[in-house]
Design an enzyme around this catalytic site. Structure first.
Site, PDB file in Angstrom:
ATOM      1  N   HIS A   1       0.924  -1.141   0.008  1.00 47.88           N
ATOM      2  CA  HIS A   1      -0.052   0.015   0.019  1.00 47.88           C
ATOM      3  C   HIS A   1       0.897   1.187  -0.214  1.00 47.88           C
ATOM      4  O   HIS A   1       1.866   1.249   0.786  1.00 47.88           O
ATOM      5  CB  HIS A   1      -0.824  -0.066   1.434  1.00 47.88           C
ATOM      6  CG  HIS A   1      -2.225  -1.083   1.144  1.00 47.88           C
ATOM      7  ND1 HIS A   1      -3.369  -0.503   0.920  1.00 47.88           N
ATOM      8  CD2 HIS A   1      -1.830  -2.282   1.077  1.00 47.88           C
ATOM      9  CE1 HIS A   1      -4.300  -1.548   0.901  1.00 47.88           C
ATOM     10  NE2 HIS A   1      -3.527  -2.516   0.978  1.00 47.88           N
TER      11      HIS A   1
ATOM     12  N   HIS B   1      -3.451  -5.049   7.933  1.00 48.43           N
ATOM     13  CA  HIS B   1      -2.225  -4.162   7.767  1.00 48.43           C
ATOM     14  C   HIS B   1      -1.774  -3.316   8.895  1.00 48.43           C
ATOM     15  O   HIS B   1      -1.999  -2.177   8.983  1.00 48.43           O
ATOM     16  CB  HIS B   1      -2.390  -3.269   6.833  1.00 48.43           C
ATOM     17  CG  HIS B   1      -2.304  -3.943   5.300  1.00 48.43           C
ATOM     18  ND1 HIS B   1      -1.282  -4.063   4.731  1.00 48.43           N
ATOM     19  CD2 HIS B   1      -3.416  -4.556   4.586  1.00 48.43           C
ATOM     20  CE1 HIS B   1      -1.445  -4.944   3.424  1.00 48.43           C
ATOM     21  NE2 HIS B   1      -2.936  -4.995   3.432  1.00 48.43           N
TER      22      HIS B   1
ATOM     23  N   HIS C   1      -7.077 -10.967   5.308  1.00 45.43           N
ATOM     24  CA  HIS C   1      -5.849 -12.123   5.117  1.00 45.43           C
ATOM     25  C   HIS C   1      -5.078 -12.270   6.322  1.00 45.43           C
ATOM     26  O   HIS C   1      -4.068 -11.740   6.602  1.00 45.43           O
ATOM     27  CB  HIS C   1      -5.156 -11.290   3.795  1.00 45.43           C
ATOM     28  CG  HIS C   1      -4.737 -10.099   3.771  1.00 45.43           C
ATOM     29  ND1 HIS C   1      -3.966  -9.538   4.792  1.00 45.43           N
ATOM     30  CD2 HIS C   1      -4.653  -9.080   2.932  1.00 45.43           C
ATOM     31  CE1 HIS C   1      -3.725  -8.273   4.480  1.00 45.43           C
ATOM     32  NE2 HIS C   1      -4.333  -7.798   3.262  1.00 45.43           N
TER      33      HIS C   1
ATOM     34  N   ASN D   1      -1.098 -12.277   7.076  1.00 45.74           N
ATOM     35  CA  ASN D   1      -0.264 -11.351   6.293  1.00 45.74           C
ATOM     36  C   ASN D   1      -0.413  -9.948   6.912  1.00 45.74           C
ATOM     37  O   ASN D   1      -1.417  -9.440   7.040  1.00 45.74           O
ATOM     38  CB  ASN D   1      -0.695 -11.417   4.562  1.00 45.74           C
ATOM     39  CG  ASN D   1      -0.434 -12.890   4.468  1.00 45.74           C
ATOM     40  OD1 ASN D   1      -1.374 -13.607   4.080  1.00 45.74           O
ATOM     41  ND2 ASN D   1       1.002 -13.275   4.402  1.00 45.74           N
TER      42      ASN D   1
ATOM     43  N   ARG E   1       4.608 -13.506  24.652  1.00 44.29           N
ATOM     44  CA  ARG E   1       4.128 -12.539  25.742  1.00 44.29           C
ATOM     45  C   ARG E   1       3.373 -11.204  25.208  1.00 44.29           C
ATOM     46  O   ARG E   1       2.665 -10.414  25.888  1.00 44.29           O
ATOM     47  CB  ARG E   1       5.413 -11.909  26.440  1.00 44.29           C
ATOM     48  CG  ARG E   1       5.881 -12.794  27.540  1.00 44.29           C
ATOM     49  CD  ARG E   1       7.090 -12.481  28.095  1.00 44.29           C
ATOM     50  NE  ARG E   1       8.429 -11.942  27.444  1.00 44.29           N
ATOM     51  CZ  ARG E   1       9.140 -12.940  26.710  1.00 44.29           C
ATOM     52  NH1 ARG E   1       9.115 -14.302  27.490  1.00 44.29           N
ATOM     53  NH2 ARG E   1      10.179 -12.725  26.007  1.00 44.29           N
TER      54      ARG E   1
ATOM     55  N   ASP F   1      -3.139 -19.627  -1.902  1.00 42.74           N
ATOM     56  CA  ASP F   1      -2.456 -19.637  -3.171  1.00 42.74           C
ATOM     57  C   ASP F   1      -0.945 -20.467  -2.916  1.00 42.74           C
ATOM     58  O   ASP F   1      -0.256 -20.465  -3.913  1.00 42.74           O
ATOM     59  CB  ASP F   1      -2.235 -18.282  -3.762  1.00 42.74           C
ATOM     60  CG  ASP F   1      -1.342 -17.376  -2.627  1.00 42.74           C
ATOM     61  OD1 ASP F   1      -0.813 -17.571  -1.571  1.00 42.74           O
ATOM     62  OD2 ASP F   1      -0.885 -16.356  -3.208  1.00 42.74           O
TER      63      ASP F   1
ATOM     64  N   HIS G   1       1.136 -17.007   0.242  1.00 41.65           N
ATOM     65  CA  HIS G   1       0.921 -15.878   1.508  1.00 41.65           C
ATOM     66  C   HIS G   1       0.939 -16.716   2.587  1.00 41.65           C
ATOM     67  O   HIS G   1       1.056 -16.209   3.590  1.00 41.65           O
ATOM     68  CB  HIS G   1      -0.340 -15.383   1.283  1.00 41.65           C
ATOM     69  CG  HIS G   1      -0.609 -14.274   0.209  1.00 41.65           C
ATOM     70  ND1 HIS G   1      -0.455 -14.411  -1.228  1.00 41.65           N
ATOM     71  CD2 HIS G   1      -0.465 -12.843   0.318  1.00 41.65           C
ATOM     72  CE1 HIS G   1      -0.571 -13.170  -1.862  1.00 41.65           C
ATOM     73  NE2 HIS G   1      -0.385 -12.425  -0.861  1.00 41.65           N
TER      74      HIS G   1
ATOM     75  N   ASP H   1      -7.459 -11.891  -2.624  1.00 43.24           N
ATOM     76  CA  ASP H   1      -6.660 -10.431  -3.027  1.00 43.24           C
ATOM     77  C   ASP H   1      -6.293 -10.495  -4.401  1.00 43.24           C
ATOM     78  O   ASP H   1      -5.095 -10.186  -4.757  1.00 43.24           O
ATOM     79  CB  ASP H   1      -5.426 -10.778  -2.097  1.00 43.24           C
ATOM     80  CG  ASP H   1      -4.932  -9.336  -1.648  1.00 43.24           C
ATOM     81  OD1 ASP H   1      -5.547  -8.093  -2.144  1.00 43.24           O
ATOM     82  OD2 ASP H   1      -3.972  -9.535  -0.990  1.00 43.24           O
TER      83      ASP H   1
ATOM     84  N   ALA I   1       2.493  -8.634  -3.965  1.00 47.43           N
ATOM     85  CA  ALA I   1       1.600  -7.595  -4.072  1.00 47.43           C
ATOM     86  C   ALA I   1       0.382  -8.240  -4.656  1.00 47.43           C
ATOM     87  O   ALA I   1       0.040  -8.269  -5.781  1.00 47.43           O
ATOM     88  CB  ALA I   1       2.230  -6.741  -5.350  1.00 47.43           C
TER      89      ALA I   1
END
Length: 371
Positions: free
Chosen positions: A133, A185, A206, A209, A217, A238, A241, A264, A298
């Site tokens: 991104h 993300h 996802h 990832n 911890r 796939d 990933h 994705d 990507a």
């Protein structure tokens, strides 16, 4: 208009039936009954639903947010059994988000086949976990974006965000308006993730990832995702990933019905495209792997039928459960009651598979998609 479809094995989303035919009327299933002749198909199953589709058919939604792009994406993915999808906008500037929303609103108003709404993956993400991104567009959730997400003309709206960069009050405001908030993300602590879930977040984009990992911890986002019984988790099967053991762990840890398949997918799906423009750079395809100039993954060239085959052949999951992960569970995650299963009165969104689980035909609202 009436038509009859038949199969040696028919899966309605819950159970298998042998030698069955379906009567289709006006785009819906009118009746399910014993087959009167030799069945036409090996398997007939509910159409697949993909919640994360960035592109396909040689087009990327970010690069060209138009009705033509939506149609090309849908046509490309229907070759692989996807009968409904959420076009996904990767982190971008506000003007592109607004243009994309307007296009989705027009598609939803026109009843464009297979277009459920929109998935905004970003821009309210974590810089350390941004993946590919664009950093220059990652930003806090401002009122302009909030008003965009709260529009009532976009169909299903899913927003992926990082909870360390969005307040629980903002999450609550979104979910109170029926926006589906998923987390991803993100480099959030387990406590920050739990606060977002308490505010109404419902899933994880996802899984594994681009999210804080499980450690001894600090459970991180992965630890919370695996142990929370109410949230959904998307998996990209796939072979790139996720390690198969990581994927199997998610299926074992989560309650049945809370793990679903996503692709994705990027623009090369359904084409022989080997590279495409991605913001200021390019993404290159080698085999089934997509990488940017730094070598980072990507997105994917995965399709839903291939994901189902991976679940069955590599993860050794039951075919019925693999099909639910591709159809029923995504529908339930979005609150859709007439998709993801094949019952009388439901949409005739169906996929015909051969014995090797390759797509032979699919139907959206009773309309055949493959020549």
């Amino acid at each position: 208009m009436q038509q009859v479809l038949s199969a040696a094995q028919f899966f309605d989303g819950f159970v298998w039936q042998s030698n069955v035919e379906l009567l289709i009327e006006n785009g819906r299933i009118a009746d399910i009954r014993p087959c009167r002749d030799t069945p036409q198909a090996t398997y007939l199953v509910p159409g697949f639903i993909d919640l994360q589709v960035n592109g396909g058919g040689g087009v990327l939604f970010n690069n060209a947010p138009t009705i033509d792009t939506l149609r090309r994406m849908r046509q490309a993915h229907s070759r692989f059994g996807t009968t409904a999808l959420l076009p996904t906008l990767i982190t971008d500037q506000l003007a592109v988000m607004q243009q994309s929303a307007d296009v989705i609103a027009a598609a939803v108003a026109a009843g464009e086949p297979g277009i459920l709404g929109i998935h905004f993956e970003g821009p309210h993400l974590s810089a350390p976990k941004k993946g590919v991104h664009p950093l220059q567009h990652i930003r806090p959730l401002a009122e302009a974006e909030m008003q965009l997400y709260l529009r009532r003309d976009l169909g299903c709206v899913l927003v992926t965000l990082a909870p360390e960069n969005v307040t629980p009050e903002q999450v609550q405001r979104l979910t109170a308006a029926s926006v589906k908030v998923w987390l991803g993300h993100s480099n959030a602590s387990a406590e920050q993730v739990l606060q977002a879930l308490a505010a109404g977040a419902q899933g994880f984009t996802h899984l594994y990832n681009a999210m804080s990992p499980l450690t001894s911890r600090e459970p991180g986002m992965v630890g919370v995702a695996l142990t929370d019984s109410q949230s959904w988790c998307g998996l990209i099967l796939d072979g790139l990933h996720l390690h198969p053991l990581a994927a199997k762990l998610a299926v074992i840890a989560k309650p049945r019905g809370k793990v679903l398949l996503v692709t994705d997918a990027m623009s090369p799906v359904g084409t022989d495209e080997t590279e495409f423009d991605f913001f200021a750079g390019k993404v290159t395809r080698q085999g089934n792997k997509l990488t940017d100039s730094s070598g980072a993954l990507a997105g994917s060239v995965l399709d839903m039928a291939a994901a189902v085959r991976y679940a069955v052949n590599t993860l050794q999951l039951d075919l019925a459960e693999s099909l639910r992960m591709a159809a029923l569970y995504p529908a339930q995650a979005l609150g859709l009651t007439d998709r993801g299963q094949a019952q009388p009165g439901h949409r005739a969104d169906l996929v015909q598979l051969n014995a090797q689980l390759q797509v032979q035909q699919c139907w959206i609202n009773g309309e055949a998609q493959l020549g």
